[in-house]
Design an enzyme around this catalytic site. Structure first.
Site, short mmCIF file in Angstrom:
data_model
loop_
_atom_site.label_atom_id
_atom_site.label_comp_id
_atom_site.label_asym_id
_atom_site.label_seq_id
_atom_site.Cartn_x
_atom_site.Cartn_y
_atom_site.Cartn_z
N ALA A 151 0.83 -1.21 0.00
CA ALA A 151 0.00 0.00 0.00
C ALA A 151 0.86 1.26 0.00
CB ALA A 151 -0.92 -0.01 1.22
N GLY A 152 2.15 1.09 -0.29
CA GLY A 152 3.05 2.24 -0.29
C GLY A 152 3.39 2.71 1.12
N SER A 197 5.43 0.90 3.18
CA SER A 197 6.73 0.30 3.54
C SER A 197 6.64 -0.88 4.50
CB SER A 197 7.66 1.36 4.14
OG SER A 197 8.13 2.16 3.12
N TYR A 207 9.27 3.33 -12.23
CA TYR A 207 10.25 3.76 -11.24
C TYR A 207 11.65 3.79 -11.87
CZ TYR A 207 12.94 3.89 -6.90
OH TYR A 207 13.82 4.24 -5.90
N ASP A 215 12.75 4.62 3.18
CA ASP A 215 11.84 3.75 3.93
C ASP A 215 12.53 3.12 5.14
OD1 ASP A 215 10.33 4.41 1.78
OD2 ASP A 215 10.17 2.39 0.96
N GLU A 273 17.45 -5.11 0.53
CA GLU A 273 16.33 -4.98 -0.42
C GLU A 273 16.84 -4.76 -1.85
OE1 GLU A 273 12.82 -3.18 1.00
OE2 GLU A 273 11.94 -2.90 -0.98
N SER A 283 7.64 -3.65 3.63
CA SER A 283 8.89 -4.39 3.38
C SER A 283 10.02 -3.83 4.25
CB SER A 283 9.28 -4.35 1.90
OG SER A 283 9.51 -3.02 1.46
P1 ADP Z 1 5.35 -2.01 0.65
O1 ADP Z 1 6.72 -2.04 1.23
O2 ADP Z 1 4.99 -0.69 0.07
O3 ADP Z 1 4.30 -2.52 1.55
P2 ADP Z 1 6.55 -3.92 -1.11
O4 ADP Z 1 6.11 -4.53 -2.38
O5 ADP Z 1 7.83 -3.19 -1.08
O6 ADP Z 1 5.35 -3.00 -0.60
O7 ADP Z 1 6.65 -5.04 0.01
C1 ADP Z 1 5.58 -5.92 0.22
C2 ADP Z 1 6.14 -7.31 0.40
O8 ADP Z 1 6.79 -7.41 1.68
C3 ADP Z 1 5.07 -8.38 0.44
O9 ADP Z 1 4.74 -8.80 -0.87
C4 ADP Z 1 5.78 -9.48 1.24
O10 ADP Z 1 6.67 -10.20 0.41
C5 ADP Z 1 6.61 -8.68 2.22
N1 ADP Z 1 5.87 -8.54 3.49
C6 ADP Z 1 5.39 -7.42 4.04
N2 ADP Z 1 4.79 -7.67 5.23
C7 ADP Z 1 4.89 -9.00 5.43
C8 ADP Z 1 4.47 -9.90 6.47
N3 ADP Z 1 3.79 -9.46 7.53
N4 ADP Z 1 4.76 -11.19 6.34
C9 ADP Z 1 5.43 -11.64 5.26
N5 ADP Z 1 5.84 -10.87 4.27
C10 ADP Z 1 5.57 -9.56 4.32
MG MG Z 2 8.50 -1.64 0.14
#
Ligand code: ADP
Ligand code: MG
Length: 380
Positions: free
Chosen positions: A118-119, A121, A219, A167, A155, A123
C-alpha cells in the site's frame, strides 16, 4: 508473539522487537537524487520474536502469509534466489554477514499490522525489525542509521528491489511526535516536531487499495531520466541544483527530451518543498503545510507523472471537502495518499473521499490517522 514463537520453535524467544511502516510527508522521488525527504513512522508495525542459533540455520515464519516455517542456511544465502516474502528477512541476515558481522543463525517469527503493497513500507518494516533484533541479540553495536543502510542493501541486492534509503531510515530512526528530516546524501537527519493533536489537526492516510502494474517499470524509467538530467547539467545528482537556479537549469536542458526536463523540475521543486515544510513546522505554522502538499501532488501528477486516477481523486475530493491539503505519498500508481485536515473536519472529509470512490466505481479506500510514532525498538 512469544506463544506463537514457542509453538513453532519449541522454546520462548530471547526477545521481541517492533519496527513501523511510514508515510512520507513531502519529498517524493528525491531519495535517489541525493535529495531531502520527510517521512514519519506509523503506529502500524512489523513485530518479530527472535532467538539466536549457533548452527547456521535460519528459520523464518510469518503469521501473515500461508505456508509454514521457511528453512534456510545462513552460509548458503544467495542474492536474487528467492522472490518469496522470506527474502526480506533473509536478505538482512545476508547483508549483515556480508558486512562481516558474525550472525550464526536465528529463529524468527513475524507478524505485521503494516498494510502490504500500500506504499506504506511493509517491506522496510520487515527488514528493519529483523536487523534491529539481530543487532541487539548479537550485540553488533550498529546504530539505527547503519541498520537502515544494511536493510536497504538487503532490499536492493538480495531481494532485487531498487529502492532508495528513505523507507528503512524512517522505520529505523523516526521518533514519536516528529517527522524525520533526512538528507539522503550524507544521511544527516533532524527530528522535526510534528504535533498534530496539539494543534487540533489530523493527518489521514487513504489507502486506495489499488496497485497499477505500471509502477515497477516507471520507477526505473524516472530514475534513469533523473540521472540523465543530472549528467546533462554536469552535477553529481539533481540535489545539487538549487531551487533558485531551476529556470536556468531548465533552459540548459532545452535540447534534452521533454520528460527529462519535467523530472528535473519535479525533483528540484520537491526538494524545495521539503525546505518549505521544515520552515513552516519550525515556525509552528502546521496548517500552512497543506497548500505545499497540494503543489507537491500536482508536480508528481503533471511533471513526474506517477499518480493515477484514484490518487488524484483522493486529493480532489479531500480538498473540495475542506481538507487543508493532500498528496499522494510513496511511489504512486496506486498505494496511499495523505490528507491534512482539521480534527473537526476529519470525518466529513473521509466520508467525502469514500463517497467519491463509490461514485467513480473504485474499491472502498481504507482511511486511518497517521499518528507520528516511534521507530524500531525492543518490546520484550
Ligand atoms: P510495501 O513495502 O509498500 O508494503 P513492497 O512490495 O515493497 O510494498 O513489500 C511488500 C512485500 O513485503 C510483500 O509482498 C511481502 O513479500 C513482504 N511482506 C510485508 N509484510 C509482510 C508480512 N507481515 N509477512 C510476510 N511478508 C511480508
Ligand atoms: Mg517496500
Amino acid at each position: 508473539m512469544e506463544d506463537a514463537f514457542e509453538a513453532l520453535y519449541g522454546a520462548r524467544p530471547e526477545g521481541v522487537w517492533a519496527a513501523p511502516g511510514r508515510v512520507n510527508l513531502i519529498g517524493e522521488y528525491t531519495d535517489f537524487n541525493d535529495g531531502f525527504v520527510m517521512p514519519l513512522a506509523l503506529p502500524h508495525t512489523a513485530v518479530a520474536a527472535v532467538s539466536r542459533r549457533t548452527d547456521g540455520a535460519l528459520r523464518l515464519h510469518s503469521a501473515d502469509v500461508p505456508g509454514g516455517v521457511v528453512h534456510l542456511d545462513t552460509a548458503a544465502l544467495e542474492p536474487l534466489s528467492d522472490t518469496n516474502w522470506a527474502a526480506y528477512p533473509a536478505g538482512v541476515v545476508w547483508a549483515l554477514r556480508e558486512a562481516g558481522h558474525p550472525v550464526t543463525g536465528a529463529d524468527i517469527h513475524l507478524a505485521s499490522t503494516v498494510p502490504t503493497g500500500a506504499g506504506l513500507s511493509s517491506s522496510a518494516a520487515l527488514e528493519v525489525v529483523t536487523a534491529t533484533a539481530l543487532n541487539d541479540l548479537y550485540e553488533l553495536g550498529l546504530t539505527a542509521s547503519e541498520l537502515a543502510v544494511l536493510a536497504q542493501h538487503a532490499e536492493n541486492d538480495f531481494v532485487g528491489v531498487p529502492c532508495g534509503i528513505m523507507d528503512q531510515m524512517a522505520s529505523a530512526c523516526c521518533a514519536e511526535g516528529n517527522a524525520l528530516y533526512l538528507d539522503t546524501r550524507d544521511l544527516s537527519q533532524r527530528q522535526v516536531p510534528f504535533d498534530l493533536a496539539a494543534r487540533q489537526l489530523r493527518l489521514l492516510v487513504v489507502d486506495t487499495r489499488v496497485k497499477h502494474a505500471l509502477g515497477d517499470g516507471a520507477y526505473a524509467e524516472r530514475r534513469a531520466g533523473c540521472e540523465a538530467g543530472a549528467r546533462a547539467l554536469g552535477v553529481g545528482a539533481l540535489r545539487d541544483i538549487p531551487y533558485a537556479e531551476l529556470p536556468a537549469a531548465l533552459e540548459r536542458l532545452a535540447g534534452e527530451p521533454e520528460n527529462v526536463r519535467r523530472y528535473v523540475r519535479h525533483v528540484v521543486s520537491d526538494d524545495h518543498r521539503v525546505e518549505q515544510v521544515i520552515a513552516l513546522l519550525d515556525a509552528g505554522d502546521v496548517r500552512a503545510v497543506g497548500p505545499v502538499l497540494v503543489e507537491g501532488h500536482a508536480s508528481l501528477r503533471d511533471d513526474l507523472r506517477v499518480s493515477c486516477p484514484e490518487l488524484d481523486l483522493v486529493v480532489g475530493a479531500a480538498t473540495a471537502a475542506g481538507a487543508l491539503g493532500a498528496r499522494m505519498t510513496g511511489g504512486g500508481f496506486g498505494g496511499s495518499a495523505i490528507v491534512l485536515v482539521e480534527e473537526t473536519e476529519a470525518e466529513a472529509v473521509s466520508k467525502a473521499v469514500t463517497e467519491a470512490f463509490a461514485e467513480a466505481g473504485h474499491t472502498t479506500p481504507r482511511i486511518f490517522p497517521a499518528v507520528p510514532s516511534r521507530g524500531a525498538h525492543r518490546l520484550v
